[in-house]
Design an enzyme around this catalytic site. Structure first.
Site, PDB file in Angstrom:
ATOM      1  N   SER A   1       0.851  -1.191   0.000  1.00 31.86           N
ATOM      2  CA  SER A   1       0.000   0.000   0.000  1.00 31.86           C
ATOM      3  C   SER A   1       0.883   1.235   0.000  1.00 31.86           C
ATOM      4  O   SER A   1       1.655   1.457   0.933  1.00 31.86           O
ATOM      5  CB  SER A   1      -0.906   0.012   1.240  1.00 31.86           C
ATOM      6  OG  SER A   1      -1.361   1.336   1.480  1.00 31.86           O
TER       7      SER A   1
ATOM      8  N   ASP B   1      -6.382   0.757  -8.953  1.00 33.61           N
ATOM      9  CA  ASP B   1      -7.544   1.643  -9.133  1.00 33.61           C
ATOM     10  C   ASP B   1      -8.267   1.403 -10.455  1.00 33.61           C
ATOM     11  O   ASP B   1      -9.304   2.003 -10.707  1.00 33.61           O
ATOM     12  CB  ASP B   1      -7.103   3.108  -9.040  1.00 33.61           C
ATOM     13  CG  ASP B   1      -6.642   3.458  -7.632  1.00 33.61           C
ATOM     14  OD1 ASP B   1      -7.104   2.809  -6.672  1.00 33.61           O
ATOM     15  OD2 ASP B   1      -5.807   4.370  -7.480  1.00 33.61           O
TER      16      ASP B   1
ATOM     17  N   GLN C   1      -0.100   4.201   0.353  1.00 31.43           N
ATOM     18  CA  GLN C   1      -0.534   5.132   1.401  1.00 31.43           C
ATOM     19  C   GLN C   1       0.146   4.790   2.721  1.00 31.43           C
ATOM     20  O   GLN C   1       0.639   5.682   3.426  1.00 31.43           O
ATOM     21  CB  GLN C   1      -2.057   5.091   1.544  1.00 31.43           C
ATOM     22  CG  GLN C   1      -2.762   5.630   0.302  1.00 31.43           C
ATOM     23  CD  GLN C   1      -4.270   5.551   0.381  1.00 31.43           C
ATOM     24  OE1 GLN C   1      -4.828   4.958   1.307  1.00 31.43           O
ATOM     25  NE2 GLN C   1      -4.945   6.137  -0.591  1.00 31.43           N
TER      26      GLN C   1
HETATM   27  C1  S3P Z   1      -2.780   5.805  -3.437  1.00 31.75           C
HETATM   28  C2  S3P Z   1      -2.536   4.482  -3.192  1.00 31.75           C
HETATM   29  C3  S3P Z   1      -3.508   3.407  -3.466  1.00 31.75           C
HETATM   30  C4  S3P Z   1      -4.585   3.860  -4.434  1.00 31.75           C
HETATM   31  C5  S3P Z   1      -5.134   5.223  -4.082  1.00 31.75           C
HETATM   32  C6  S3P Z   1      -4.022   6.263  -4.079  1.00 31.75           C
HETATM   33  C7  S3P Z   1      -1.748   6.794  -3.080  1.00 31.75           C
HETATM   34  O1  S3P Z   1      -4.130   3.033  -2.260  1.00 31.75           O
HETATM   35  O2  S3P Z   1      -5.636   2.939  -4.474  1.00 31.75           O
HETATM   36  O3  S3P Z   1      -6.120   5.629  -5.007  1.00 31.75           O
HETATM   37  O4  S3P Z   1      -1.818   7.952  -3.561  1.00 31.75           O
HETATM   38  O5  S3P Z   1      -0.845   6.450  -2.330  1.00 31.75           O
HETATM   39  P1  S3P Z   1      -3.478   1.949  -1.259  1.00 31.75           P
HETATM   40  O6  S3P Z   1      -2.258   2.530  -0.668  1.00 31.75           O
HETATM   41  O7  S3P Z   1      -4.541   1.699  -0.226  1.00 31.75           O
HETATM   42  O8  S3P Z   1      -3.202   0.737  -2.101  1.00 31.75           O
END
Ligand code: S3P
Length: 441
Positions: free
Chosen positions: A176, A328, A178
């Site tokens: 992830s 996504d 994020q």
């Molecule tokens: C993102 C990471 C992804 C993605 C989200 C944006 C980011 O999520 O689905 O739209 O900007 O770091 P995850 O970290 O939960 O996979």
């Protein structure tokens, strides 16, 4: 006109094709990161091509509440962030409202965890308040952070009691970006080095941008899955050009591929290899597309994609190896699978259940109304095509990527559809419906 509004319902006319050129708006992930790193850098950061959509605006609003001056985020306007330096963030007088944006909430938790003596409360809309936050709180706790919230810190509203953080070595259970980015932001304030080890490489915009701003970052291990922040780096304001978002381009890539007679040129597509899983799927399908004018813009690869309708598309398989690079794009790829000749399999996609909606359930529910042969299982989808879709009464269920995916599905249906909650697209692509009407002939 290919879509008309009556009250809250949009009518989507079946038939027609997509023709012309479209310029893709700024990348959502990069826009958030440019604002956040600009906020804690020394001096001004100038951001061109930022995404003027609800999610990055949520990040800017929160950053303003903690003392950062940011010029208005408007289409075509350069944004100036007056960085306050790594220690300059203020305690806010209000709750930080992250709106619908998981990236805002998760990255801010990391940004704020290491601010001793300061208290922050983060909240969001009804969707964000059901999304798990322990995945960030837990690693931050390993660094000495204090994050509390509903159900043992898993759900917003969340409170961060700023602490002195220490470095740690943290393995994340799911890839992830994020979670990784939250840890890296916290690491900037930690004593000692912090290493994040991912099970598979997630999008690497944070790593690229931290390096460009001057952080002391080291990337090692197979596929760059080990990322270390050492203390001592000083972040300096930068000029950033945000490339277009491949996750927004995805609707046109699939649309032009499956809608008979279509041919479009998609300009300004970010082609960072940690994001281009959809290109690999188009290849698996045997789609007709060319990447042109491939270049590097401010540390990120960018190009133009020309894409044309192709009949007799092959089915595709997505598994854990590909998933982080197209996480996504699953809703629009589910639409694509309805036009492929055979069974497409989407596996290892349990993460989709905790996005803005449960995307496996929502896309299955909506495409089933159109007669798609789609089966939902615990962590994926099985879709059999080719299947001529029917017009139906559709609902985005408040999810931006579902709204845009259904718009494309409606064109290949044999009768008109309606859609409610179409304005959800504003979260990541405010000009989507305008572009849709312009491209559709
Ligand atoms: C993102 C990471 C992804 C993605 C989200 C944006 C980011 O999520 O689905 O739209 O900007 O770091 P995850 O970290 O939960 O996979």
């Amino acid at each position: 006109m290919s879509s008309t509004t009556s009250g809250l319902k949009l009518t989507l006319n079946a038939g027609g094709k997509l023709k012309g050129k479209v310029k893709i708006p700024g990348d959502k992930s990069i826009s958030h990161r440019a604002l956040i790193l600009g906020a804690i850098a020394e001096g001004e950061t100038h951001i061109s091509g930022i995404l003027p959509a609800e999610d990055p605006i949520s990040t800017a609003t929160c950053l303003r509440s903690i003392g950062v001056k940011i010029s208005p985020i408007e289409k075509g306007k350069k944004v100036i962030v007056n960085g306050v330096g790594i220690d300059g963030l203020k305690e806010p007088k209000t709750v930080l409202n992250c709106g619908n944006s998981g990236t805002t909430m998760r990255l801010l938790l990391g940004l704020l965890a290491g601010r001793p003596g300061k208290h922050f409360v983060l909240t969001g809309d009804s969707s964000l308040s059901t999304r798990p936050m322990k995945r960030v709180g837990q690693p931050l706790r390993m660094m000495g952070g204090t994050i509390n919230g509903r159900e043992e810190g898993n759900y917003a509203p969340l409170s961060v009691i700023g602490q002195k953080l220490h470095g740690a070595v943290i393995g994340t259970p799911v890839p992830s970006a994020q979670v990784k980015s939250a840890i890296l932001l916290a690491a900037l304030k930690a004593s000692g080095s912090t290493t994040v080890i991912e099970p598979a490489k997630s999008r690497d915009h944070s790593e690229r941008m931290l390096k460009a701003f001057g952080a002391n970052i080291e990337i090692s291990g197979e596929m760059g899955r080990h990322i270390t922040i050492h203390p001592g780096g000083v972040l300096k304001g930068q000029s950033i050009i945000v490339p277009g978002d491949i996750s927004s381009a995805a609707f046109w890539l699939v649309g032009a591929t499956i809608i008979p007679g279509s041919k479009i040129t998609i300009e300004n597509v970010g082609l960072n290899p940690t994001r281009t899983g959809i290109i690999e799927i188009l290849q698996q399908m045997g789609a007709d597309f060319r990447i042109e004018n491939y270049r590097e813009v401010a540390g990120e690869p960018v190009g133009e994609i020309e894409v044309e309708y192709k009949s007799k598309l092959k089915p595709f398989t997505i598994d854990s190896e590909l998933m982080p690079r197209l996480i996504d794009e699953i809703p629009i790829l589910a639409v694509a699978a309805c036009s492929c000749d055979g069974e497409s399999q989407i596996r290892d996609a349990a993460e989709l259940r905790i996005k803005e909606t449960d995307r496996l359930a929502v896309i299955t529910r909506q495409l089933s109304k159109m007669g798609a042969q789609i089966k939902e299982n615990e962590d994926g989808l099985l879709i059999t095509g080719p299947k001529k879709l029917n017009g139906a009464e559709l609902d985005s269920e408040g999810d931006h990527r579902i709204a845009m995916s259904l718009a494309i599905a409606s064109v290949i249906a044999n009768s008109n559809s309606t859609i409610i909650n179409s304005t959800a697209a504003d979260i990541s692509y405010p000009e989507f419906w305008q572009n849709f009407n312009t491209l559709k002939e």
